[in-house]
Design an enzyme around this catalytic site. Structure first.
Site, PDB file in Angstrom:
ATOM      1  N   LYS A 131      -4.334  -5.189   2.398  1.00  0.00           N
ATOM      2  CA  LYS A 131      -3.791  -4.446   1.128  1.00  0.00           C
ATOM      3  C   LYS A 131      -4.583  -4.483  -0.152  1.00  0.00           C
ATOM      4  O   LYS A 131      -4.841  -3.424  -0.729  1.00  0.00           O
ATOM      5  CB  LYS A 131      -2.339  -4.842   0.805  1.00  0.00           C
ATOM      6  CG  LYS A 131      -1.860  -4.740  -0.502  1.00  0.00           C
ATOM      7  CD  LYS A 131      -0.320  -5.364  -0.592  1.00  0.00           C
ATOM      8  CE  LYS A 131      -0.408  -6.698  -1.176  1.00  0.00           C
ATOM      9  NZ  LYS A 131      -0.649  -6.726  -2.408  1.00  0.00           N
ATOM     10  N   CYS A 182      -1.887  -9.839   2.574  1.00  0.00           N
ATOM     11  CA  CYS A 182      -2.594  -9.468   1.283  1.00  0.00           C
ATOM     12  C   CYS A 182      -4.016  -9.023   1.591  1.00  0.00           C
ATOM     13  O   CYS A 182      -4.393  -8.044   1.067  1.00  0.00           O
ATOM     14  CB  CYS A 182      -2.912 -10.946   0.579  1.00  0.00           C
ATOM     15  SG  CYS A 182      -1.297 -11.730   0.002  1.00  0.00           S
ATOM     16  N   VAL A 232      -9.151 -13.420  16.201  1.00  0.00           N
ATOM     17  CA  VAL A 232      -8.903 -12.064  17.020  1.00  0.00           C
ATOM     18  C   VAL A 232      -8.759 -10.873  15.769  1.00  0.00           C
ATOM     19  O   VAL A 232      -8.590  -9.829  15.919  1.00  0.00           O
ATOM     20  CB  VAL A 232      -7.438 -12.091  17.453  1.00  0.00           C
ATOM     21  CG1 VAL A 232      -6.304 -12.998  16.685  1.00  0.00           C
ATOM     22  CG2 VAL A 232      -6.864 -10.916  17.766  1.00  0.00           C
ATOM     23  N   LEU A 287      -8.294  -9.512  -6.836  1.00  0.00           N
ATOM     24  CA  LEU A 287      -8.730  -8.566  -5.596  1.00  0.00           C
ATOM     25  C   LEU A 287     -10.189  -8.993  -5.298  1.00  0.00           C
ATOM     26  O   LEU A 287     -10.364  -8.838  -4.029  1.00  0.00           O
ATOM     27  CB  LEU A 287      -8.826  -7.144  -6.244  1.00  0.00           C
ATOM     28  CG  LEU A 287      -7.693  -6.396  -6.647  1.00  0.00           C
ATOM     29  CD1 LEU A 287      -8.038  -5.058  -7.282  1.00  0.00           C
ATOM     30  CD2 LEU A 287      -6.591  -6.474  -5.680  1.00  0.00           C
ATOM     31  N   THR A 344       0.937  -1.054  -0.089  1.00  0.00           N
ATOM     32  CA  THR A 344       0.143   0.119  -0.158  1.00  0.00           C
ATOM     33  C   THR A 344       0.833   1.259  -0.039  1.00  0.00           C
ATOM     34  O   THR A 344       1.790   1.552   0.664  1.00  0.00           O
ATOM     35  CB  THR A 344      -0.844  -0.237   1.249  1.00  0.00           C
ATOM     36  OG1 THR A 344      -1.519  -1.219   1.230  1.00  0.00           O
ATOM     37  CG2 THR A 344      -1.983   1.109   1.394  1.00  0.00           C
TER      38      THR A 344
HETATM   39  P1  NAD Z   1       7.689 -10.423  -1.077  1.00  0.00           P
HETATM   40  O1  NAD Z   1       8.054  -8.954  -0.609  1.00  0.00           O
HETATM   41  O2  NAD Z   1       8.081 -11.382  -0.066  1.00  0.00           O
HETATM   42  O3  NAD Z   1       8.805 -10.359  -2.261  1.00  0.00           O
HETATM   43  C1  NAD Z   1       9.116  -9.487  -3.303  1.00  0.00           C
HETATM   44  C2  NAD Z   1      10.340  -9.494  -3.566  1.00  0.00           C
HETATM   45  O4  NAD Z   1      10.698  -8.724  -4.828  1.00  0.00           O
HETATM   46  C3  NAD Z   1      11.346  -8.954  -2.510  1.00  0.00           C
HETATM   47  O5  NAD Z   1      12.358  -9.913  -2.386  1.00  0.00           O
HETATM   48  C4  NAD Z   1      11.952  -7.885  -3.219  1.00  0.00           C
HETATM   49  O6  NAD Z   1      13.350  -7.522  -2.917  1.00  0.00           O
HETATM   50  C5  NAD Z   1      11.660  -8.295  -4.757  1.00  0.00           C
HETATM   51  N1  NAD Z   1      11.859  -7.021  -5.610  1.00  0.00           N
HETATM   52  C6  NAD Z   1      11.204  -5.863  -5.764  1.00  0.00           C
HETATM   53  N2  NAD Z   1      11.338  -5.143  -6.568  1.00  0.00           N
HETATM   54  C7  NAD Z   1      12.458  -5.662  -7.507  1.00  0.00           C
HETATM   55  C8  NAD Z   1      13.270  -5.477  -8.787  1.00  0.00           C
HETATM   56  N3  NAD Z   1      12.733  -4.350  -9.389  1.00  0.00           N
HETATM   57  N4  NAD Z   1      14.025  -6.394  -9.029  1.00  0.00           N
HETATM   58  C9  NAD Z   1      14.289  -7.494  -8.322  1.00  0.00           C
HETATM   59  N5  NAD Z   1      13.738  -7.760  -7.343  1.00  0.00           N
HETATM   60  C10 NAD Z   1      12.563  -7.000  -6.834  1.00  0.00           C
HETATM   61  O7  NAD Z   1       6.501 -10.313  -1.820  1.00  0.00           O
HETATM   62  P2  NAD Z   1       5.438 -11.600  -1.768  1.00  0.00           P
HETATM   63  O8  NAD Z   1       4.485 -11.819  -0.661  1.00  0.00           O
HETATM   64  O9  NAD Z   1       6.157 -12.686  -2.562  1.00  0.00           O
HETATM   65  O10 NAD Z   1       4.439 -10.902  -2.919  1.00  0.00           O
HETATM   66  C11 NAD Z   1       4.511 -10.567  -4.303  1.00  0.00           C
HETATM   67  C12 NAD Z   1       3.263 -10.343  -5.008  1.00  0.00           C
HETATM   68  O11 NAD Z   1       2.364 -11.634  -4.760  1.00  0.00           O
HETATM   69  C13 NAD Z   1       2.602  -9.086  -4.099  1.00  0.00           C
HETATM   70  O12 NAD Z   1       1.704  -8.469  -5.242  1.00  0.00           O
HETATM   71  C14 NAD Z   1       1.324  -9.704  -3.358  1.00  0.00           C
HETATM   72  O13 NAD Z   1       0.359  -9.042  -3.144  1.00  0.00           O
HETATM   73  C15 NAD Z   1       1.001 -11.137  -4.116  1.00  0.00           C
HETATM   74  N6  NAD Z   1       0.707 -12.146  -3.527  1.00  0.00           N
HETATM   75  C16 NAD Z   1       1.158 -12.690  -2.512  1.00  0.00           C
HETATM   76  C17 NAD Z   1       0.909 -13.938  -1.754  1.00  0.00           C
HETATM   77  C18 NAD Z   1       1.368 -14.189  -0.352  1.00  0.00           C
HETATM   78  O14 NAD Z   1       0.750 -15.082   0.277  1.00  0.00           O
HETATM   79  N7  NAD Z   1       2.441 -13.528   0.177  1.00  0.00           N
HETATM   80  C19 NAD Z   1      -0.113 -14.475  -2.259  1.00  0.00           C
HETATM   81  C20 NAD Z   1      -0.830 -14.202  -3.500  1.00  0.00           C
HETATM   82  C21 NAD Z   1      -0.002 -13.062  -4.322  1.00  0.00           C
HETATM   83  C1  UDX Z   2      -4.893 -15.090   1.537  1.00  0.00           C
HETATM   84  C2  UDX Z   2      -5.477 -15.870   0.433  1.00  0.00           C
HETATM   85  O1  UDX Z   2      -6.472 -16.865   1.448  1.00  0.00           O
HETATM   86  C3  UDX Z   2      -4.916 -16.503  -0.495  1.00  0.00           C
HETATM   87  O2  UDX Z   2      -5.627 -17.055  -1.432  1.00  0.00           O
HETATM   88  C4  UDX Z   2      -4.063 -15.107  -1.220  1.00  0.00           C
HETATM   89  O3  UDX Z   2      -3.185 -15.761  -2.275  1.00  0.00           O
HETATM   90  C5  UDX Z   2      -3.253 -14.556  -0.391  1.00  0.00           C
HETATM   91  O4  UDX Z   2      -3.833 -14.156   0.669  1.00  0.00           O
HETATM   92  P1  UDX Z   2      -2.956 -15.741   3.287  1.00  0.00           P
HETATM   93  O5  UDX Z   2      -3.049 -14.455   3.800  1.00  0.00           O
HETATM   94  O6  UDX Z   2      -1.435 -16.328   3.193  1.00  0.00           O
HETATM   95  O7  UDX Z   2      -3.785 -16.013   1.986  1.00  0.00           O
HETATM   96  O8  UDX Z   2      -3.579 -16.713   4.500  1.00  0.00           O
HETATM   97  P2  UDX Z   2      -5.066 -17.016   4.927  1.00  0.00           P
HETATM   98  O9  UDX Z   2      -5.247 -18.401   4.916  1.00  0.00           O
HETATM   99  O10 UDX Z   2      -5.963 -16.479   3.911  1.00  0.00           O
HETATM  100  O11 UDX Z   2      -5.296 -16.374   6.122  1.00  0.00           O
HETATM  101  C6  UDX Z   2      -5.472 -14.890   6.052  1.00  0.00           C
HETATM  102  C7  UDX Z   2      -5.868 -14.349   7.527  1.00  0.00           C
HETATM  103  O12 UDX Z   2      -7.239 -14.790   8.046  1.00  0.00           O
HETATM  104  C8  UDX Z   2      -4.887 -14.958   8.647  1.00  0.00           C
HETATM  105  O13 UDX Z   2      -4.697 -14.090   9.564  1.00  0.00           O
HETATM  106  C9  UDX Z   2      -6.044 -16.057   9.197  1.00  0.00           C
HETATM  107  O14 UDX Z   2      -5.614 -16.527  10.569  1.00  0.00           O
HETATM  108  C10 UDX Z   2      -7.184 -15.473   8.955  1.00  0.00           C
HETATM  109  N1  UDX Z   2      -8.209 -16.438   9.072  1.00  0.00           N
HETATM  110  C11 UDX Z   2      -8.629 -17.371   8.093  1.00  0.00           C
HETATM  111  C12 UDX Z   2      -9.378 -16.234  10.138  1.00  0.00           C
HETATM  112  O15 UDX Z   2      -9.273 -15.584  10.742  1.00  0.00           O
HETATM  113  N2  UDX Z   2     -10.362 -17.037   9.815  1.00  0.00           N
HETATM  114  C13 UDX Z   2     -10.572 -18.051   8.895  1.00  0.00           C
HETATM  115  O16 UDX Z   2     -11.678 -18.770   9.000  1.00  0.00           O
HETATM  116  C14 UDX Z   2      -9.601 -17.918   8.107  1.00  0.00           C
END
Ligand code: NAD
Ligand code: UDX
Length: 479
Positions: free
Chosen positions: A278, A275, A269, A220, A92
């Protein structure tokens, strides 16, 4: 032409596990994950990976330095690859236009600019990061405005649906893979090439293709609807506490309706993680920009309810402890935003800890997977305190639950780690100050059993206080 070389920009929670699974399932594809962070890449190449995910170590060990590479040589990886995932963070925005709501696309933009600078051959560029609707248009504008003669690009949207803690399982057995692209013949050909990669392990019927904007918005929408279910059940948990209904019974009764289903109905809680908040804020901002204030307000309420739940739970802890926690020792069990991850981004534990610290409590913290340095970083962050030194003096971090709870007044469960259910609570009770309180923010413990041991128990969505107070009074009367 089938894809033989993939580059992934961003070696984070998504890029690392996703590409490890692609490398596992497609041994003929050379997969290179690059990152600008030397430290992160060094960890991916070491025996202690930068993230904890069940099953990940095994997959990485099988494929690393065979067809899976982690590198900081971004230019070489881009140049070689036919298909490039952009999997960078999209946090964000913290300042400027859309501050606090819009997604900050600076990392996506810088990845696109690097590709435009380096590429000398055709590339399929895939948005893996979660982005606002029509972000692909901005990426395309950057690429096409800077392209070298003879180089052409296709942009696809391929959002990731994995959840942390179950990432490998989610990737191996994805409910669906979503690919959006242009409707032109070239766009459809690019979609087909990416489909072929996934088809090595995902049945074709589970790979859905859409136009680019539907794909971007679906990501989203999925997160907004999942979070909305949690906020819905959490809102009802407040009604339960005020009436004597039990939210677990309500969730079960409601979830057995096959139209509703039982998942994401666990009152807590509050939700955390990098995710949900944001992405909903991003959706709210998009709606505002599209002049849809009613829609924006509707989704904003999911976040507001989550804030309310976190505050309500923290307030309950303070109120129960005679409305003052100044200098009381409180143990926080669990700091990660959910079990089976070491990730603390937007963890509700941070909110609870901040509220208790603001009230002068001393915190004893234990989490099985979160590093001590991470907890310190989170709790001394400027958004948590203006006095980091003061906070450092008031928190102690422990290596197990028994030492964390010793001599404390209360236990607050913030994460649903399985090991907390196995603890010897008789032993814990014996070592605590009395009366000993437990606040179960995840509804994972056996409350009857705890009350029998002597604890005063509070949880989410269930009135337990009366029986526990009468028990305390009862035991005093007996004395
Ligand atoms: P993260 O912060 O763990 O990893 C992102 C990486 O990208 C970092 O290591 C950073 O150094 C690198 N980076 C940034 N700019 C760069 C550049 N210009 N060149 C090279 N490296 C660069 O993030 P994440 O949790 O892996 O999330 C990545 C994306 O996926 C986000 O848009 C997030 O919303 C989405 N997403 C995350 C999850 C999740 O569970 N974490 C699930 C689904 C989607
Ligand atoms: C979420 C989405 O599930 C996933 O599909 C997307 O790609 C990334 O965002 P994540 O945030 O990794 O995944 O975990 P998730 O299992 O969705 O839990 C998110 C939060 O909700 C946690 O804090 C979890 O404890 C809470 N949660 C989940 C609850 O409080 N109650 C529930 O029933 C389920």
């Amino acid at each position: 032409m089938p894809i033989t070389k993939i580059c992934c920009i961003g070696a984070g929670y998504v890029g690392g596990p996703t590409c490890s699974v692609i490398a596992l399932k497609c041994p003929h594809i050379r997969v290179t994950v690059v990152d600008k962070s030397y430290e992160r890449i060094a960890q991916w190449n070491s025996s202690k990976l930068p993230i904890y995910e069940p099953g990940l170590d095994d997959v990485v060990q099988q494929r690393r330095n065979k067809n899976l590479f982690f590198s900081t040589d971004i230019a070489q990886a881009i140049e070689e690859a036919e298909l490039i995932f952009i999997s960078v963070n999209t946090p964000t925005k913290t300042f400027g236009n859309g501050k606090g709501r819009a997604a900050d696309l600076k990392y996506v933009e810088s990845a696109a600019r690097m590709i435009a600078d380096i590429a000398t051959g055709d590339k399929i560029v895939v948005e893996k990061s979660t982005v606002p609707v029509r972000a692909a248009e901005s990426i395309m504008n950057i690429l096409r405005a800077n392209h070298k003669p003879g180089v052409s690009y296709q942009i696809l949207s391929n959002p990731e649906f994995l959840a942390e803690g179950t990432a490998i399982e989610d990737l191996l057995n994805a409910d669906r893979v979503l690919i959006g692209g242009e409707e032109s013949p070239e766009g459809q050909a690019a979609i087909e090439q990416l489909c072929q990669v996934y088809e090595h392990w995902i049945p074709r019927k589970n790979i859905i293709t859409t136009n680019t904007w539907s794909s971007e918005l679906s990501k989203l929408a999925a997160n907004a609807i999942l979070a909305q279910r949690i906020s819905s059940i959490n809102s009802l948990s407040a009604v339960c506490e005020a009436t004597g209904a039990d939210v677990s019974e309500v969730a079960r009764a409601v979830g057995l309706d096959s139209r509703i289903g039982p998942k994401f109905m666990q009152a807590s809680v509050g939700f955390g993680g990098s995710c949900f908040q944001k992405d909903i804020l991003n959706l709210v901002y998009i709606c505002e920009c599209l002049n849809l204030p009613e829609v924006a307000a509707y989704w904003q309420q999911v976040i507001d309810m989550n804030e309310y739940q976190k505050s309500r739970f923290s307030a309950k802890v303070i109120e129960s402890l005679f409305n003052t926690v100044t200098d009381k020792k409180i143990s926080l069990l669990g700091f990660a935003f959910k079990k089976n991850t070491g990730d603390t981004r937007e963890s509700p534990a941070i909110h609870v800890a901040k509220t208790l610290l603001d009230e002068g409590a001393k915190l004893h913290i234990y989490d099985p997977k979160v590093e001590e340095s991470q907890i310190l970083l989170d709790l001394t962050h400027p958004s948590v305190t203006a006095e980091p030194e003061h906070v450092r003096e008031r928190i102690s971090i422990y290596k197990d639950a028994y030492s964390a709870t010793k001599n404390t007044h209360a236990i607050v469960i913030c994460t649903e780690w399985d090991e907390f259910m196995e603890l010897d609570f008789k032993r814990i009770y014996a070592d605590m100050m009395k009366p000993a309180y437990i606040f179960d923010g995840r509804k994972i413990l056996d409350h009857d059993k705890l009350q029998k041991i002597g604890f005063i128990v509070q949880t989410i969505g269930k009135k337990l206080i009366r029986s526990s107070i009468s028990r305390v009074w009862g035991s005093q009367t007996q004395m």
